[in-house]
Design an enzyme around this catalytic site. Structure first.
Site, mmCIF file in Angstrom:
data_model
loop_
_atom_site.group_PDB
_atom_site.id
_atom_site.type_symbol
_atom_site.label_atom_id
_atom_site.label_comp_id
_atom_site.label_asym_id
_atom_site.label_seq_id
_atom_site.Cartn_x
_atom_site.Cartn_y
_atom_site.Cartn_z
ATOM 1 C CE1 TYR A 1 -3.991 2.140 0.693
ATOM 2 C CE2 TYR A 1 -2.527 3.271 2.228
ATOM 3 C CZ TYR A 1 -3.714 3.225 1.504
ATOM 4 O OH TYR A 1 -4.606 4.263 1.593
ATOM 5 C CE LYS B 1 -3.592 4.916 -1.647
ATOM 6 N NZ LYS B 1 -4.660 5.436 -2.534
#
Length: 247
Positions: A155, A159
């Site tokens: 994640y 990002k």
């Protein structure tokens, strides 16, 4: 041409931050097109809420990792049918766990949706906005993309990559009047975080200088600003909405 709808496209717009963004942009005067993958009833609730408040909205089931489906969506629903004013790349998933036990397929899936999917939507939107010679693209990053976070390697990597995509795209598209920015929320009070154990929630809250999570509406307000008339000289930036968590 004035009867052509001014559309804001919000990916992952049926719940949480996405729903708040969709509702806020509808109040700002955009017709909102929102995408979802599962739980169509939630997407319809969001559409119904927008319509009940006097706005316009449509929901489309669309997988952000499916490049062919995304291209078909833009060809069938966007190109020459609406004025695409805003794209908000919000769709995202998590597959958290210890780095040494993280499966290849889980890492790949998170990047496919959270980074590659944003690229696919951005690329198709840019083709249309370049002809219009104007548009706003807002990518939903995260504080984890700026600081990293244990047990969220995939994640955080996605990002962080989204920030790089934002800055690169901003430089490339500025000449056509297209502004590309990112919003990086911190700890936000959503359905996803509501299921966290109390001790985890307390730890997160104590780490935030403002000593509380953000509301989805507060994140949506940042998106509204970047999509609105007061941000005409802002591009390639990351607007942190994190209560001072990362200064």
């Amino acid at each position: 041409m004035s009867d052509i709808p001014r559309v804001a496209l919000v990916t992952g717009g049926s719940r949480g931050i996405g729903r708040a963004v969709a509702e806020r942009l509808a109040r700002d005067g955009f017709a909102v097109y929102l995408t979802y993958v599962s739980r169509p009833e939630e997407a319809e609730k969001t559409v119904a809420a927008i319509v009940a408040a006097g706005g316009q909205a449509k929901a489309f089931q669309l997988d952000s990792a499916d490049s062919e489906a995304i291209a078909a969506f833009f060809a069938n629903e966007i190109k020459d049918k609406v004025s695409l004013e805003v794209l908000v790349n919000n769709a995202g998933i998590t597959r958290d766990g210890p780095l040494i036990r993280m499966k290849d397929e889980d890492f790949d899936k998170v990047l496919a949706v959270n980074l590659r999917g944003c690229f696919l939507f951005l690329r198709e939107a840019a083709k249309i906005m370049m002809r219009q010679r104007q548009g706003r693209i807002i990518n939903m990053s995260s504080v984890n993309g700026q600081t990293g976070n244990a047990f969220q390697a995939s994640y955080s990597a996605a990002k962080a990559g989204l920030i790089g995509l934002t800055k690169s795209s901003a430089q490339e598209l500025a000449v056509r009047g297209i502004l590309v920015n990112a919003v990086a929320p911190g700890y936000v009070d959503t359905e996803m975080t509501a299921v966290l154990p109390e001790e985890v929630t307390k730890k997160f809250t104590e780490a935030v200088p403002l000593k509380r999570p953000a509301t989805p509406a507060e994140v949506a307000a940042a998106v509204s600003f970047l999509a609105g008339p007061d941000s005409t000289y802002i591009t390639g930036q990351v607007l942190a909405v994190n209560g001072g968590l990362y200064m």
